[in-house]
Design a protein around this motif. Structure first.
Motif, mmCIF file in Angstrom:
data_model
loop_
_atom_site.group_PDB
_atom_site.id
_atom_site.type_symbol
_atom_site.label_atom_id
_atom_site.label_comp_id
_atom_site.label_asym_id
_atom_site.label_seq_id
_atom_site.Cartn_x
_atom_site.Cartn_y
_atom_site.Cartn_z
ATOM 1 N N TYR A 1 0.831 -1.202 0.000
ATOM 2 C CA TYR A 1 0.000 0.000 0.000
ATOM 3 C C TYR A 1 0.866 1.251 0.000
ATOM 4 C CZ TYR A 1 -3.527 -3.388 1.309
ATOM 5 O OH TYR A 1 -4.366 -4.495 1.333
ATOM 6 N N LEU A 2 1.996 1.176 -0.670
ATOM 7 C CA LEU A 2 2.915 2.298 -0.703
ATOM 8 C C LEU A 2 2.459 3.321 -1.740
ATOM 9 C CD1 LEU A 2 6.247 0.292 -0.573
ATOM 10 C CD2 LEU A 2 5.077 1.402 1.326
ATOM 11 N N ARG B 1 20.238 11.445 1.711
ATOM 12 C CA ARG B 1 18.904 11.796 1.215
ATOM 13 C C ARG B 1 18.373 10.751 0.224
ATOM 14 N NH1 ARG B 1 17.631 16.893 2.833
ATOM 15 N NH2 ARG B 1 19.357 18.215 3.521
ATOM 16 N N VAL B 2 18.549 9.500 0.606
ATOM 17 C CA VAL B 2 18.069 8.391 -0.219
ATOM 18 C C VAL B 2 16.842 7.779 0.443
ATOM 19 C CG1 VAL B 2 18.606 6.099 -1.127
ATOM 20 C CG2 VAL B 2 20.357 7.883 -1.158
ATOM 21 N N ARG B 3 15.789 7.622 -0.314
ATOM 22 C CA ARG B 3 14.553 6.999 0.172
ATOM 23 C C ARG B 3 14.614 5.504 -0.124
ATOM 24 N NH1 ARG B 3 8.479 9.128 -1.497
ATOM 25 N NH2 ARG B 3 7.254 7.590 -0.268
ATOM 26 N N TYR B 4 14.429 4.706 0.926
ATOM 27 C CA TYR B 4 14.502 3.248 0.749
ATOM 28 C C TYR B 4 13.114 2.638 0.872
ATOM 29 C CZ TYR B 4 15.272 -1.675 1.690
ATOM 30 O OH TYR B 4 15.205 -3.040 1.639
ATOM 31 N N ILE B 5 12.797 1.731 -0.062
ATOM 32 C CA ILE B 5 11.495 1.058 -0.079
ATOM 33 C C ILE B 5 11.703 -0.446 -0.173
ATOM 34 C CG2 ILE B 5 9.362 0.708 -1.379
ATOM 35 C CD1 ILE B 5 9.522 3.599 -2.294
ATOM 36 N N ILE C 1 8.139 -1.320 4.053
ATOM 37 C CA ILE C 1 9.057 -0.306 4.585
ATOM 38 C C ILE C 1 9.227 0.811 3.575
ATOM 39 C CG2 ILE C 1 11.411 0.135 5.364
ATOM 40 C CD1 ILE C 1 11.532 -2.803 6.243
ATOM 41 N N ASP C 2 9.056 2.063 4.030
ATOM 42 C CA ASP C 2 9.260 3.231 3.179
ATOM 43 C C ASP C 2 9.778 4.351 4.071
ATOM 44 O OD1 ASP C 2 9.268 5.366 1.500
ATOM 45 O OD2 ASP C 2 7.216 5.124 0.784
#
Length: 525
Positions: free
Chosen positions: A2-3, A111-115, A121-122
């Motif tokens: 549900y991201l 500033r890295v977004r991890y998913i 996990i987000d």
């Protein structure tokens, strides 16, 4: 899943995929194709710009030194990627410490977004799934540890059965083409093994054997097997006395499978440590022998007979500090007769000593005393401006004052008297043993003289301690004498030299370069 990603145009995504051999057992769901399909579909659905896809196929999650992962990190450093997407957290890694480092520190700092798709996990949004990420990392680590234990158990079982599970067989053998975990004789290398044992029986030392093989350009085991030798150096690709010695003592050549000589320190580390011989796994009669038992035993006797003669070492002031400038290895010390027939210690290049006929490096032969005196003189010259007698006198006076303390003197005197009495009793006991025949005349004389000299030295110290005059004027004079003695002899103190000097280098033309440990003391040639 549900991201939601509200601003997809702000991101350049990296699709990271990892598959290890253990993961292949989990089925098709863990395959590279399945992971790629899932990540691509997610990126397309959320209109993300995919910068690149990074695939590490066959790499364990317990290490982060993976080629594609490191390539992704380089792209992050170069600001080409600011989003990382994986199927689940275990694809990123199974070492909970390093996984936590990237999740909690590295990605946020860059500033890295991890998913992580399956875990929900987000790091770009507030979520309860993010809060339990450390626990997921620990569970993934425990899974890796459990898999490691199972693999280790299977390997040990195979070793106990005499099955070969190493990477490359011992020099002289090769893997069987028909039977798994079986080694057979390598007909190309076997003659060299026979010859090595024959030369050992003829009385040649391991060093002499290595020199002869190098002179004849016989490929060393690593070169023959096509293995990379790691750090290149003067010894790379050449036979050495250590290699010959190890071969001559290896029971694999008499048909016994020898394994477990080293083991990894942890399932997370590739570093191996050598195991004591009692912990080796040895199974007899598992393959065709190259050497008969009688020959092998005779060689062991010859090797054992040389241990005492080759263990001689020499103590000298620059021990551990003196190196060859050309090859970078420590210099060895040998004992030679000078022109007057007296024993004299010389420095020689260890590389040249081991590979003389191969033409590697040069002798560098020079007297130990000559180099030592030159180093001491140079150290004295450099450091004298930092050592002032007037600055040392207060410290010396304090030390003398403490030594003059009555309790301290009485304690030291009591210790000396007790030690002298103990040695006297020891001498009396030895004399009685000699009279009763328990101690041979030769041994009695040798030990008696040694103990007697020790007692006389202690009696001399006791006499000096009792004669000392501890009047204030005498204390000041003694303090000045101590300072003078220190300034005169400090430069010959090994503890002081090792504290000042990092290394001393000797060139081929006998020039000496001293590298000090302190920047203000520049290297002196």
């Amino acid at each position: 899943m549900y991201l939601e990603i509200s601003n997809p145009l702000d991101y350049y995504a990296a699709l990271y995929i990892r598959l290890s051999k253990e993961d292949e057992n989990e089925g098709q769901s863990e395959s590279v194709t399945n992971q790629l399909s899932m990540l691509t579909a997610f990126a397309k659905e959320h209109k993300l710009c995919v910068f690149d896809t990074y695939i590490d196929d066959g790499w364990s999650g317990t290490t982060f030194d993976r080629p594609s992962f490191q390539r992704m990190i380089a792209d992050i450093e170069n600001k080409k990627v600011n989003m990382v997407i994986t199927k689940d957290l275990s694809r990123l890694g199974r070492d909970y410490i390093l996984t936590g480092h990237y999740m909690e520190r590295y990605f946020p700092e860059n500033r890295v977004r991890y998913i992580s798709l399956l875990d929900g996990i987000d790091t770009g949004i507030e979520s309860t799934a993010n809060d339990i990420t450390p626990f997921r990392a620990i569970m993934n680590d425990m899974y890796a540890k459990d898999i490691s234990k199972k693999i280790k158990c299977v390997k040990h079982d195979k070793q106990r059965k005499g099955l070969f599970i190493g990477g490359k067989p011992l020099y002289g053998y090769r893997m069987s083409q028909t039977e798994k975990n079986k080694i057979v004789v390598d007909q190309n290398a076997a003659p060299v093994v026979h010859r090595i044992f024959s030369m050992a029986l003829e009385g040649l030392s391991c060093r002499q054997i290595a020199i002869r093989l190098n002179a004849e350009k016989v490929p060393a085991p690593a070169v023959y097997a096509g293995l990379t030798t790691g750090k290149s150096g003067p010894y790379s690709g050449m036979w050495s006395s250590e290699r010959i010695s190890d071969m001559l003592q290896n029971e694999t050549y008499i048909g016994n499978m020898v394994q477990g000589r080293s083991k990894k320190i942890s399932y997370k580390s590739k570093k191996c440590v050598r195991q004591p011989r009692k912990d080796w796994i040895v199974v007899e009669g598992t393959h065709e022998p190259l050497i008969d038992r009688e020959t092998f035993d005779q060689v062991q006797i010859l090797l054992g007979s040389r241990k005492n003669t080759r263990s001689r070492t020499y103590d000298f002031l620059l021990k551990g500090l003196i190196f060859c400038q050309e090859c970078g290895y420590p210099l060895a010390v040998i004992n030679r007769k000078n022109a007057r027939g007296e024993d004299c210690l010389y420095f020689v290049c260890r590389t040249y000593q081991r590979f003389t006929k191969a033409g590697v490096c040069t002798c560098h032969s020079i007297k130990v005393q000559t180099v030592t005196e030159a180093v001491i003189e140079k150290v004295r010259e450099v450091c004298e401006k930092y050592v002032q007698a007037r600055e040392l006198i207060p410290m010396a006076e304090k030390a003398v004052e403490e030594a003059a303390n009555t309790e301290s003197r009485e304690h030291k005197t009591a210790v000396l008297i007790s030690r002298i009495e103990s040695l006297t009793v020891h001498l009396d006991r030895m004399y009685m043993d000699r009279l009763s025949g328990m101690l041979e005349e030769q041994d009695f004389e040798r030990i008696y003289q040694k103990v007697k000299q020790e007692r006389e030295a202690l009696e001399q110290k006791l006499s000096e301690a009792e004669r000392l005059d501890w009047e204030p004027q005498k204390q000041r004079e003694l303090a000045r004498a101590l300072v003078d003695s220190f300034i005169t002899g400090a430069w010959t103190d090994r503890e002081l030299l090792t504290g000042l000097i990092e290394r001393v280098e000797l060139t081929e033309d006998k020039k000496i370069t001293i590298h000090f440990r302190f920047r203000q003391l520049e290297a002196i040639s």
